[in-house]
Design a protein around this motif. Sequence first.
Motif, PDB file in Angstrom:
ATOM      1  N   SER A 168       0.781  -1.017   0.031  1.00  0.00           N
ATOM      2  CA  SER A 168      -0.118   0.008   0.143  1.00  0.00           C
ATOM      3  C   SER A 168       0.827   1.146  -0.048  1.00  0.00           C
ATOM      4  O   SER A 168       1.971   0.980   0.415  1.00  0.00           O
ATOM      5  CB  SER A 168      -0.944   0.057   1.021  1.00  0.00           C
ATOM      6  N   ILE A 169       0.302   2.302  -0.410  1.00  0.00           N
ATOM      7  CA  ILE A 169       1.074   3.559  -0.305  1.00  0.00           C
ATOM      8  C   ILE A 169       1.583   3.921   0.972  1.00  0.00           C
ATOM      9  O   ILE A 169       2.767   4.177   1.221  1.00  0.00           O
ATOM     10  CB  ILE A 169       0.029   4.702  -0.721  1.00  0.00           C
ATOM     11  N   SER A 170       1.044   3.635   1.947  1.00  0.00           N
ATOM     12  CA  SER A 170       1.537   4.006   3.438  1.00  0.00           C
ATOM     13  C   SER A 170       2.689   2.880   3.717  1.00  0.00           C
ATOM     14  O   SER A 170       3.882   3.271   4.670  1.00  0.00           O
ATOM     15  CB  SER A 170       0.345   3.852   4.745  1.00  0.00           C
ATOM     16  N   GLU A 171       2.517   1.539   3.389  1.00  0.00           N
ATOM     17  CA  GLU A 171       3.648   0.798   3.779  1.00  0.00           C
ATOM     18  C   GLU A 171       4.770   1.048   2.987  1.00  0.00           C
ATOM     19  O   GLU A 171       5.893   0.793   3.423  1.00  0.00           O
ATOM     20  CB  GLU A 171       3.220  -0.700   3.329  1.00  0.00           C
ATOM     21  N   TYR A 172       4.609   1.548   1.617  1.00  0.00           N
ATOM     22  CA  TYR A 172       5.690   1.993   0.833  1.00  0.00           C
ATOM     23  C   TYR A 172       6.260   2.953   1.180  1.00  0.00           C
ATOM     24  O   TYR A 172       7.761   3.105   1.396  1.00  0.00           O
ATOM     25  CB  TYR A 172       5.198   2.193  -0.687  1.00  0.00           C
ATOM     26  N   THR A 174       6.459   4.230   4.477  1.00  0.00           N
ATOM     27  CA  THR A 174       7.224   3.574   5.615  1.00  0.00           C
ATOM     28  C   THR A 174       8.642   3.146   5.358  1.00  0.00           C
ATOM     29  O   THR A 174       9.673   3.451   6.113  1.00  0.00           O
ATOM     30  CB  THR A 174       6.571   3.012   6.381  1.00  0.00           C
ATOM     31  N   LEU A 175       8.588   2.213   4.487  1.00  0.00           N
ATOM     32  CA  LEU A 175       9.708   1.722   4.171  1.00  0.00           C
ATOM     33  C   LEU A 175      10.957   2.619   3.305  1.00  0.00           C
ATOM     34  O   LEU A 175      11.955   2.551   3.734  1.00  0.00           O
ATOM     35  CB  LEU A 175       9.359   0.411   3.026  1.00  0.00           C
ATOM     36  N   VAL A 176      10.204   3.307   2.533  1.00  0.00           N
ATOM     37  CA  VAL A 176      11.125   4.196   1.761  1.00  0.00           C
ATOM     38  C   VAL A 176      11.922   5.239   2.790  1.00  0.00           C
ATOM     39  O   VAL A 176      13.111   5.553   2.952  1.00  0.00           O
ATOM     40  CB  VAL A 176      10.406   5.101   0.724  1.00  0.00           C
ATOM     41  N   SER A 177      11.159   5.555   3.923  1.00  0.00           N
ATOM     42  CA  SER A 177      11.352   6.758   4.888  1.00  0.00           C
ATOM     43  C   SER A 177      12.468   5.756   5.723  1.00  0.00           C
ATOM     44  O   SER A 177      13.412   6.542   6.148  1.00  0.00           O
ATOM     45  CB  SER A 177      10.167   6.968   5.739  1.00  0.00           C
ATOM     46  N   LYS A 178      12.099   4.646   6.092  1.00  0.00           N
ATOM     47  CA  LYS A 178      13.190   3.954   6.838  1.00  0.00           C
ATOM     48  C   LYS A 178      14.456   3.759   6.040  1.00  0.00           C
ATOM     49  O   LYS A 178      15.626   4.104   6.656  1.00  0.00           O
ATOM     50  CB  LYS A 178      12.682   2.616   7.143  1.00  0.00           C
TER      51      LYS A 178
END
Length: 191
Positions: A168-172, A174-178
């Motif tokens: 999902s956009i939010s999961e993506y 979160t992963l990119v932010s990490k």
Amino acid sequence: ALDVKKGEAGAILRALIRKQNLRRGQNTLVVEFQIKLLTLILSESETESSSLTASNGKNSWLKVLEDLITESDLGLKEFALDWLNKGISGYNDLDISKKLILLNFICDEALGTMKLRSCIDDQNAKIAEEKKAAKSKVAEAKEKERNLKQKLQDEMAKAVISNGTSLSISEYDTLVSKIKSEAAKAHTELL
């Protein structure tokens, strides 16, 4: 080797262009610099020398300059030396092009000294070492960046496989932010 201060070279050339004359007992920057160079050259010769003076006489820098010109292999042979008979006033009467030729000649002779060559070689080695270290840091940073991009791709692939669907956009996000925070941390470690 010569202990030249920042901006001194420009001041010497400006003084030369302004055609400052040498007053009795007062040295111009140009003459002082030429005396420094000649002293450096003499320090490596077998000639015993006392300190050079800007005035006419036994320890005159002009006498050393005359000897240097006549003994040199640098091709200043066609440069007329009759002005030397007048001493310092003969030097002051030279036009700027002749004074520049003399200054260039003395600089060339000084560059042939071991002391100045050693100083130049040391500076070149220091710069080469700094350049090598900088290139190494850049290569290291690029490698970390490549590794982080690969990690991002791997984690995205893992997430897709574990979910069975795309992120999902939010999961993506979160992963990119990490991954970005890890990249920023790695970048600051390098600096």
